[in-house]
Scaffold this motif. Sequence first.
Motif, mmCIF file in Angstrom:
data_model
loop_
_atom_site.group_PDB
_atom_site.id
_atom_site.type_symbol
_atom_site.label_atom_id
_atom_site.label_comp_id
_atom_site.label_asym_id
_atom_site.label_seq_id
_atom_site.Cartn_x
_atom_site.Cartn_y
_atom_site.Cartn_z
ATOM 1 N N GLY A 6 -28.473 23.697 -18.371
ATOM 2 C CA GLY A 6 -27.375 24.059 -19.259
ATOM 3 C C GLY A 6 -27.164 25.552 -19.431
ATOM 4 N N TRP A 7 -27.993 26.370 -18.798
ATOM 5 C CA TRP A 7 -27.838 27.822 -18.937
ATOM 6 C C TRP A 7 -26.598 28.298 -18.180
ATOM 7 C CZ3 TRP A 7 -32.866 31.189 -19.150
ATOM 8 C CH2 TRP A 7 -33.727 30.657 -20.121
ATOM 9 N N LEU A 8 -26.012 29.363 -18.689
ATOM 10 C CA LEU A 8 -24.781 29.909 -18.117
ATOM 11 C C LEU A 8 -24.940 30.193 -16.621
ATOM 12 C CD1 LEU A 8 -21.901 31.009 -18.664
ATOM 13 C CD2 LEU A 8 -22.951 33.244 -19.082
ATOM 14 N N LEU A 9 -24.042 29.630 -15.832
ATOM 15 C CA LEU A 9 -23.942 29.807 -14.377
ATOM 16 C C LEU A 9 -25.035 29.099 -13.578
ATOM 17 C CD1 LEU A 9 -22.928 33.586 -14.092
ATOM 18 C CD2 LEU A 9 -21.428 31.597 -13.964
ATOM 19 N N LEU A 10 -26.025 28.536 -14.251
ATOM 20 C CA LEU A 10 -27.135 27.923 -13.518
ATOM 21 C C LEU A 10 -26.965 26.422 -13.307
ATOM 22 C CD1 LEU A 10 -30.302 29.714 -14.986
ATOM 23 C CD2 LEU A 10 -28.922 30.344 -12.993
ATOM 24 N N TYR A 13 -24.075 25.417 -8.635
ATOM 25 C CA TYR A 13 -24.068 26.549 -7.695
ATOM 26 C C TYR A 13 -22.657 27.057 -7.398
ATOM 27 C CZ TYR A 13 -24.704 29.144 -3.315
ATOM 28 O OH TYR A 13 -24.687 30.107 -2.331
ATOM 29 N N THR A 14 -21.664 26.224 -7.642
ATOM 30 C CA THR A 14 -20.291 26.559 -7.240
ATOM 31 C C THR A 14 -19.812 27.920 -7.763
ATOM 32 O OG1 THR A 14 -19.770 24.207 -7.147
ATOM 33 C CG2 THR A 14 -17.904 25.726 -7.168
ATOM 34 N N PRO A 15 -19.982 28.245 -9.052
ATOM 35 C CA PRO A 15 -19.506 29.560 -9.516
ATOM 36 C C PRO A 15 -20.156 30.726 -8.771
ATOM 37 C CG PRO A 15 -19.960 28.136 -11.387
ATOM 38 C CD PRO A 15 -20.496 27.435 -10.178
ATOM 39 N N LEU A 94 -35.427 36.920 -16.543
ATOM 40 C CA LEU A 94 -34.990 36.754 -15.155
ATOM 41 C C LEU A 94 -33.577 36.178 -15.073
ATOM 42 C CD1 LEU A 94 -38.217 35.655 -13.232
ATOM 43 C CD2 LEU A 94 -37.123 37.904 -13.332
ATOM 44 N N TRP A 95 -33.136 35.481 -16.127
ATOM 45 C CA TRP A 95 -31.711 35.095 -16.135
ATOM 46 C C TRP A 95 -30.847 36.354 -16.188
ATOM 47 C CZ3 TRP A 95 -27.470 36.152 -19.047
ATOM 48 C CH2 TRP A 95 -26.304 35.465 -18.680
ATOM 49 N N TRP A 96 -31.227 37.290 -17.026
ATOM 50 C CA TRP A 96 -30.480 38.554 -17.088
ATOM 51 C C TRP A 96 -30.549 39.286 -15.751
ATOM 52 C CZ3 TRP A 96 -26.806 40.103 -20.095
ATOM 53 C CH2 TRP A 96 -26.704 39.566 -21.390
ATOM 54 N N TYR A 97 -31.689 39.178 -15.101
ATOM 55 C CA TYR A 97 -31.831 39.810 -13.787
ATOM 56 C C TYR A 97 -30.850 39.174 -12.795
ATOM 57 C CZ TYR A 97 -34.023 41.662 -9.566
ATOM 58 O OH TYR A 97 -34.246 42.301 -8.372
ATOM 59 N N TYR A 98 -30.799 37.847 -12.802
ATOM 60 C CA TYR A 98 -29.829 37.130 -11.960
ATOM 61 C C TYR A 98 -28.404 37.573 -12.306
ATOM 62 C CZ TYR A 98 -26.459 33.287 -11.368
ATOM 63 O OH TYR A 98 -25.328 32.556 -11.118
ATOM 64 N N PHE A 99 -28.087 37.600 -13.586
ATOM 65 C CA PHE A 99 -26.732 37.952 -14.022
ATOM 66 C C PHE A 99 -26.401 39.402 -13.663
ATOM 67 C CE2 PHE A 99 -23.533 39.078 -17.318
ATOM 68 C CZ PHE A 99 -22.574 38.138 -16.972
ATOM 69 N N TRP A 136 -29.924 32.661 -7.845
ATOM 70 C CA TRP A 136 -29.486 31.382 -8.419
ATOM 71 C C TRP A 136 -30.521 30.308 -8.087
ATOM 72 C CZ3 TRP A 136 -28.550 26.375 -7.053
ATOM 73 C CH2 TRP A 136 -27.903 25.579 -8.012
ATOM 74 N N PHE A 137 -30.953 30.290 -6.849
ATOM 75 C CA PHE A 137 -31.944 29.291 -6.433
ATOM 76 C C PHE A 137 -33.311 29.561 -7.077
ATOM 77 C CE2 PHE A 137 -28.738 28.886 -3.092
ATOM 78 C CZ PHE A 137 -28.594 27.502 -3.049
ATOM 79 N N VAL A 138 -33.674 30.824 -7.169
ATOM 80 C CA VAL A 138 -34.936 31.163 -7.844
ATOM 81 C C VAL A 138 -34.914 30.647 -9.281
ATOM 82 C CG1 VAL A 138 -36.365 33.060 -8.739
ATOM 83 C CG2 VAL A 138 -35.454 33.182 -6.409
#
Length: 233
Positions: A6-10, A13-15, A94-99, A136-138
């Motif tokens: 449910g986390w944003l963008l996770l 994968y489409t976005p 790490l979500w912030w890192y991804y973002f 995204w995959f990580v």
Amino acid sequence: DPRVKGWLLLENYTPTFIFSVLYLLIVWLGPKYMRNKQPFSCRGILVIYNLGLTLLSLYMFYELVTGVLEGGYNFFCQDTHSGGEADMKIIRVLWWYYFSKLIEFMDTFFFILRKNNHQITVLHVYHHATMLNIWWFVMNWVPCGHSYFGATLNSFIHVLMYSYYGLSAVPAMRPYLWWKKYITQGQLIQFVLTIFQTSCGVVWPCAFPQGWLYFQIFYMISLIILFTNFYIQ
């Protein structure tokens, strides 16, 4: 990993894929659009953008280091479930890192707007386009544990890099920016250290998935090759 459900963008994968395709389209079409136009200065927004990323990188570096210490992470191999609450702290950072990899697409867009097309190299586009997708995959499979190391080093390097970019947008500051020549060296050292630390997880395995470790090693090697070529040039 159910912890990021449910986390944003996770969630899907489409976005991330769409953002990446749009990025590549802009890289392709942007310089064509700007060909007969005057370059934009972007000085003010560049200062804000780069210093903003400097602060974000500093925050991520601090949170990752403290999270690793709090969780008693094993340098040689750390699984994704034994760190307790520290694992959740690492996952959030790490979500912030991804973002941040999405935000960093702006690096290229500023090059296009300023008509600095010589800076839009294969290395630059490869690095930017792949990092968002990889992370995204990580985040969905290995959002903590051994994944922390490369992101921690990269956040530190980005403090140096984006502070340089931000301050160099102010002409009066340029004579004082002594660390420019060390940025690429630092990036190469980062990749070598990441390969070493990742290899430790292969030699002394734990419950961290081995496939991710091999992938990271090969990805780091690809970056070393491209960055070395850039550094030599």
